[in-house]
Design an enzyme around this catalytic site. Structure first.
Site, PDB file in Angstrom:
ATOM      1  N   THR A  65     -51.012  -1.767 -65.702  1.00 37.39           N
ATOM      2  CA  THR A  65     -51.081  -0.663 -67.135  1.00 37.39           C
ATOM      3  C   THR A  65     -50.042   0.422 -67.171  1.00 37.39           C
ATOM      4  O   THR A  65     -50.549   1.551 -66.416  1.00 37.39           O
ATOM      5  CB  THR A  65     -52.904  -0.727 -67.424  1.00 37.39           C
ATOM      6  OG1 THR A  65     -53.380  -1.315 -67.280  1.00 37.39           O
ATOM      7  CG2 THR A  65     -52.305   0.399 -68.788  1.00 37.39           C
ATOM      8  N   THR A  95     -49.369  -3.397 -58.405  1.00 34.71           N
ATOM      9  CA  THR A  95     -49.657  -2.834 -57.008  1.00 34.71           C
ATOM     10  C   THR A  95     -49.479  -3.485 -55.998  1.00 34.71           C
ATOM     11  O   THR A  95     -48.474  -3.822 -54.355  1.00 34.71           O
ATOM     12  CB  THR A  95     -49.187  -1.143 -56.806  1.00 34.71           C
ATOM     13  OG1 THR A  95     -51.055  -1.645 -56.415  1.00 34.71           O
ATOM     14  CG2 THR A  95     -49.172  -0.448 -57.386  1.00 34.71           C
ATOM     15  N   ASP A  96     -50.062  -4.691 -55.866  1.00 39.71           N
ATOM     16  CA  ASP A  96     -50.838  -5.218 -54.649  1.00 39.71           C
ATOM     17  C   ASP A  96     -49.874  -6.369 -54.521  1.00 39.71           C
ATOM     18  O   ASP A  96     -49.498  -5.992 -53.959  1.00 39.71           O
ATOM     19  CB  ASP A  96     -52.256  -6.367 -55.355  1.00 39.71           C
ATOM     20  CG  ASP A  96     -52.774  -5.246 -54.401  1.00 39.71           C
ATOM     21  OD1 ASP A  96     -54.380  -5.790 -54.738  1.00 39.71           O
ATOM     22  OD2 ASP A  96     -53.274  -4.086 -54.861  1.00 39.71           O
ATOM     23  N   LYS A 109     -46.391  -2.328 -49.463  1.00 35.59           N
ATOM     24  CA  LYS A 109     -47.436  -1.688 -49.931  1.00 35.59           C
ATOM     25  C   LYS A 109     -48.462  -1.415 -48.442  1.00 35.59           C
ATOM     26  O   LYS A 109     -48.566  -2.234 -47.907  1.00 35.59           O
ATOM     27  CB  LYS A 109     -47.647  -1.813 -50.788  1.00 35.59           C
ATOM     28  CG  LYS A 109     -49.191  -1.580 -51.686  1.00 35.59           C
ATOM     29  CD  LYS A 109     -50.072  -1.325 -52.193  1.00 35.59           C
ATOM     30  CE  LYS A 109     -51.117  -0.561 -52.498  1.00 35.59           C
ATOM     31  NZ  LYS A 109     -52.178  -0.948 -54.177  1.00 35.59           N
TER      32      LYS A 109
END
Lengths: 620, 432
Positions: B100, B176-177, B255
């Site tokens: 989002t 983001t994962d 990440k």
């Protein structure tokens, strides 16, 4: 008959458990640590409505610097890690306080995010939860409602403001705060202080609160009949609470008088016309004006016909001008000038007349001016003019900052209620009946019971016991009474000595609790006589320590032999008087003796010694 | 947990719906507030109400409790936020996949509504309208840990569609994962890409004033418009401060922190650009992009590929069985790309059976080198293919793609070791 004033207070007390949502310790530190730079953005509400306080804050467009000393804050404070589960001890302390005030805890506690974008919370919100409601405390036979008890996190502390950048330190962010809010049940300034002291001692009874300056803060809500609810936010000095109330009553009364006068004069709201008056004041000798102009700034003026004598009345009772100036300052200017104070400040009568001309005002009519960088000056003056015209509506609701002299200054609009939404990263906490029952069955001692116990255990008077509890000395008193058996001296110290020192102008707040304990420890060892205690405390207030005080005052106890010699000398000097009065000389000579002995000998011992030496002298 | 039956009945009997103002009388206590949605972690017998002060509390209903509706909820219309497009500005297509990037908070209910349409988005991020026109669509809305190769293919096709329809760039808000996996997949699938495709995410949810989503979105738009650099990229904060964002090559980004804003790092390479939020865009590499042919979406992916991290005490037999069921295996070996001796033997058998085995390092930084130690040489003899300084996750995605382009193992090995999208390099600079 309407009450003279209606007050409510909210008390925020820091706890000394770990932080509310992480495992950092709750201590402040004089260390900067690494700096993180951030900006905050007002959240859009679904319906396009943003809380007016939020908007006002956003309009100031601030950048924030956060100092992050590594031992006092972690990724949670930096808004770089989700919050951990709420600190169990902090919740326990909150429930204990709630029970002590007869409140009922909710069945499930939900933490909320309360939007705050002045930078004092890195995430742009404060985490806060309602824990209990609807209790009361009794002060002088009157019930004061305790509306809510909340548990929330304290904000980061402001270190400095430079231009449009504010620097905060993250050591304070996240320290748990218990917030106790009373109903608007106080109608007397002194009552407000008593209620604050009582709530303070209930909070201290949990033994989980931080002590020291800044660990407890009060928000005062004050309104007078016909006035409005004004919040004075962040008072720290309990002693000043009645003064804040008195001064606010004066301020609101003054504003109502101003309104009535404006209406009587037929003044109506007009859209303020901000006019560039820089050319009129070209050669002005006011430092403020000339400095602003030389830097390429402007002087703006606004006509305020009808406000004569209301911005600062000759008796200084009506002071709309200082309200206007406070609103203007929110735009970053140093202040404004208005006709009730002109000519003055380097501005001549000729210049005043010329300004009136420029603003199209008849002789004697009021105006205000502001000098600074162009955008700042004009927006500041508009704020001042708008504030002037809102005086037609009486007292505006607002939040004000407490000042050290007992007054207050405008801070920001009163916030609306609608800016909280659930903190979904923290689980709701069930408050079970068993937990509450366990707390109820082992509540800390309530103030009345404590006072009664002091009388019984330490033999002090009931009046003294009540006063000690009322003034908040109960823990320290009990500590001294238990450790050194000096209940009477301790009582007298708190109730008489300290107030007397205050009257002399000594700042007793500078004496730490542990320093008092040290002084009594020294006293109990006979290192000085109890009569010298006030002098020792005076030295401690100046920043000395017990050891240094004793030696610099030269009051280290004296041995019997030396004392006897000094007394013998006194008797010798007044040999005739002693022979004449016989033992009756002891009384009159006590004063001299105590002075010479300089507190190194206990009063009773000195009296006994004097009597003995007089008797010896008389015997020959 | 959902409501208990008993609570559901109480609410139904009272005719109470979310948003209604209720009065609850429970023994001696009474509460008044607006009924909120049931909280996942609430006790089944607890209903949540919002008090007038704005606080939510949980109230436990019991047999004797009385629930009554005092006021039904008011339906409030969402305001239309029509946006105009500017002919002087380029157009960026925003393809939503779940992260989002902008949202609206309804303080009455506590609900956070994502800004999905272009109008909503520009309404929430008005700065965008001075940078570009926005054409927004929602492809799907899922947590990125639930994404699979089908999702990658759908995104790639949507990107082609938007670019063919005249978009000058594409921005893809993404969870983001697994954003690094998607960016790698798109890098390989979008063959002949000559426009920027930038994935952006947010480590702090966009409902909060401190969210990194807005600065990231604006920076992505600026990067697209000001540099027009062709390729697939990931853009996120560079540090904990709101001062700069960096643009990472889609095949080089990982990440590296569970929660920090600057979680994403370029590994074994440097980011391609730095965006100063209050200033210029700095280019950080001088690679000249290859001249583009035309965009073709090569979207055939082999699903039966797995990534395994080697560790001591790994059950060789068990994992050999698993590996034999796949067409390709990427190993994140230890150090320079090593596994235990029994595992070397097993890998040899797996290769013999026709499964491609690729070696990367769980150290992530640095290059594998199977020439230095005996273990490495044994792995080469076993037929394991070392892929230099490629990230294990990128190697996984690349192998899926390569095995979709060819079934010839020799060709697959050649393609795996060839630098196609910046995923392997021959040099590792010293600055660390």
């Amino acid at each position: 008959m309407a009450e003279r004033v209606t007050c409510g207070i909210e008390i925020h007390q820091q706890l000394n458990t770990n932080k509310l949502f992480c495992s950092c310790p709750c201590d402040l530190i004089e260390e900067e640590g690494a700096t993180i730079l951030r900006k905050l953005r007002p959240s859009q509400s679904e319906l396009g409505e943003i809380d007016r306080a939020v908007l006002a804050q956003a309009a100031r467009k601030m950048s924030f610097r956060y100092q992050s000393p590594r031992s006092r804050c972690c990724l949670v404070e930096a808004d770089e890690e989700p919050p951990h589960d709420a600190n169990v001890n902090a919740m326990q302390a909150t429930l204990i306080v709630s029970e002590m005030m007869g409140c009922r805890a909710v069945d499930e506690v939900h933490f909320m995010r309360k939007i705050v974008i002045d930078g004092s919370n890195t995430g742009g919100f404060q985490r806060t939860a309602l824990v209990a409601i609807d209790g009361d405390i009794e002060i002088n036979g009157k019930k004061i409602a305790i509306q809510t008890v909340c548990l929330e996190e304290d904000a980061a502390r402001k270190v400095e403001t430079k231009g449009s950048e504010i620097t905060y330190r993250l050591d304070r962010l996240g320290i748990p705060l218990i917030e106790v809010a009373t109903g608007p049940d106080m109608h007397d300034p002194e009552e407000v202080r008593e209620v604050a002291v009582r709530i303070g001692s209930i909070l201290r009874a949990t033994k989980m609160v931080k002590r020291g300056l800044g660990t407890i803060r009060e928000d005062l809500n004050v309104s007078i009949p016909g006035g409005a609810r004004v919040e004075i936010k962040g008072a720290q000095d309990l002693k000043l609470l009645p003064t804040y109330v008195e001064r606010e009553i004066e301020r609101q009364s003054g504003l109502l008088k101003i309104r009535d006068e404006l209406v009587a004069r037929g003044v109506t709201k007009v859209e303020p016309d901000i006019i560039d008056c820089s050319d009129v004041l070209k050669g002005c000798r006011s430092k403020v004006i000339s400095s602003a102009l030389s830097k390429g700034g402007k002087v703006f003026g606004v006509a305020l016909a009808g406000f004569e004598g209301l911005m600062k009345s000759p008796d200084s009772k009506l002071r709309l001008g200082s309200e206007m100036a406070q609103y203007a300052k929110t735009k970053g200017v140093a202040g404004i000038f208005h006709t009730d104070e002109l000519p003055g400040y380097g501005i001549t009568q000729e210049e005043v007349d010329a300004l009136r001309d420029k603003l199209g005002l008849a002789p004697g009519k009021a105006f205000a001016i502001c000098a600074d960088e162009r955008t700042k000056a004009s927006s500041a003056l508009k704020m001042a003019a708008d504030r002037a015209y809102s005086a037609l509506n009486g007292v505006p609701e607002e939040t004000r900052d407490p000042l050290p002299d007992g007054g207050s200054a405008y801070s920001r609009p009163l916030p609306g209620a609608g800016r909280m939404y659930p903190e979904t990263d923290v689980r709701p906490i069930t408050i079970g009946v068993e937990r509450l029952e366990a707390i109820r069955s082992s509540l800390p001692e309530l103030p009345d019971a404590k006072a009664a116990r002091f009388v019984k255990a330490y033999g002090i008077h009931e009046q003294q016991a009540r006063q000690i509890v009322k003034e908040g000395y109960e823990d320290l008193f009990e500590d001294l009474a238990e450790r050194y058996g000096m209940a009477a001296i301790a009582a007298r110290t708190f109730l008489n000595t300290l107030p007397e020192l205050e009257k002399e102008g000594v700042d007793t707040s500078k004496i730490g609790d542990d320093e008092i304990v040290e002084a009594f420890a020294s006293l109990s060892k006979g290192e000085f006589a109890k009569e010298a205690l006030p002098a020792v405390l005076k030295e401690l207030a100046k920043g000395s320590n017990v050891k240094k005080a004793v030696s610099s005052l030269g009051i280290g106890s004296m041995d019997q032999g030396d004392a006897a010699n000094i007394i013998d000398a006194i008797i010798e000097e007044r040999a005739d008087f002693v022979r004449e009065k016989g033992e009756g000389a002891v009384g009159p000579l006590m004063g001299v003796a105590m002075q010479e002995l300089r507190g190194k000998v206990d009063g009773k011992k000195a009296a006994d010694l004097l009597r003995e030496r007089v008797q010896a002298f008389l015997r020959g | 947990m959902s409501y208990s039956e008993f609570v559901m009945t109480s609410l139904e009997t009272a005719g109470a719906e979310e948003g209604d103002t209720l009065e609850i009388v429970s023994g001696k206590r009474s509460y008044k507030g607006v009924l909120m949605p049931h909280h996942e972690f609430s006790h089944p017998d607890v209903i949540v109400i919002k008090m007038k002060s704005g606080y939510n509390i949980g109230v436990k209903l019991s047999a004797g409790s009385k629930v009554s509706v005092i006021e039904k909820r008011e339906a409030k219309m969402k305001p239309a936020r029509p946006q105009r497009s500017d002919d002087n500005l380029k157009t960026i297509a925003v393809i939503g996949t779940g992260g989002t990037i902008a949202s609206y908070v309804d303080y009455r209910t506590g609900a956070v509504h994502p800004a999905l349409s272009a109008d909503d988005m520009v309404g929430a991020v008005p700065e965008i309208s001075s940078i570009c026109n926005v054409k927004a669509r929602v492809l799907f809305s899922i947590f990125s840990e639930n994404m699979d190769p089908e999702c990658w293919v759908a995104i790639a096709k949507a990107v082609k569609e938007e670019l063919s329809n005249g978009a000058d760039a594409v921005i893809i808000p993404h969870g983001t994962d697994t954003m690094g996996y998607t960016s790698a997949a798109l890098s390989f699938m979008l063959d002949g890409l000559d426009k920027p495709v930038v994935l952006v995410g947010a480590q702090r949810s966009s409902d909060r004033p401190s969210s990194d989503s807005y600065t990231n979105l604006i920076a992505a738009a600026r990067f697209c418009i000001e540099t027009s650099m062709p390729g697939v990229f990931v853009l996120m904060h560079e540090t904990l401060s709101d001062t700069t964002a960096v643009v990472h090559k889609g095949t080089r980004v990982r990440k590296m922190h569970t929660s920090r804003r600057d979680a994403f790092k370029s590994i074994n390479s440097s980011p391609v650009a730095r965006i100063n939020f209050e200033g210029k865009i700095e280019m950080l590499c001088d690679e000249t992009p290859k001249p583009a042919a035309s965009l073709v979406v090569k979207d055939v992916l082999e699903r039966k590929v797995a990534l395994l991290q080697f560790h001591p005490s790994m059950d060789v037999e068990l994992f050999k069985e698993i590996m034999l069921k796949h067409r390709g295996i990427v190993i994140a070996g230890s150090g320079l790309g090593h596994v235990s001796t029994p595992m070397v033997k097993a890998l040899g058998e797996v290769v013999k059976a026709g499964t491609a085995v690729i070696m990367t390092s769980q150290c992530l930084s640095g290059s594998v080198n199977l020439n230095v130690y005996a273990t490495g040489r044994d792995l080469i003899n076993a037929g394991v293919v070392p892929v230099g300084d490629m990230l294990p996750e990128t190697a996984l995605v690349k192998l899926m793609w390569v095995l979709g382009q060819t079934s010839d193992m020799k060709e697959a090995a050649r393609m795996m070791t060839e630098n196609l999208r910046g995923e392997i390099s021959q040099r590792r600079e010293i600055d660390g």
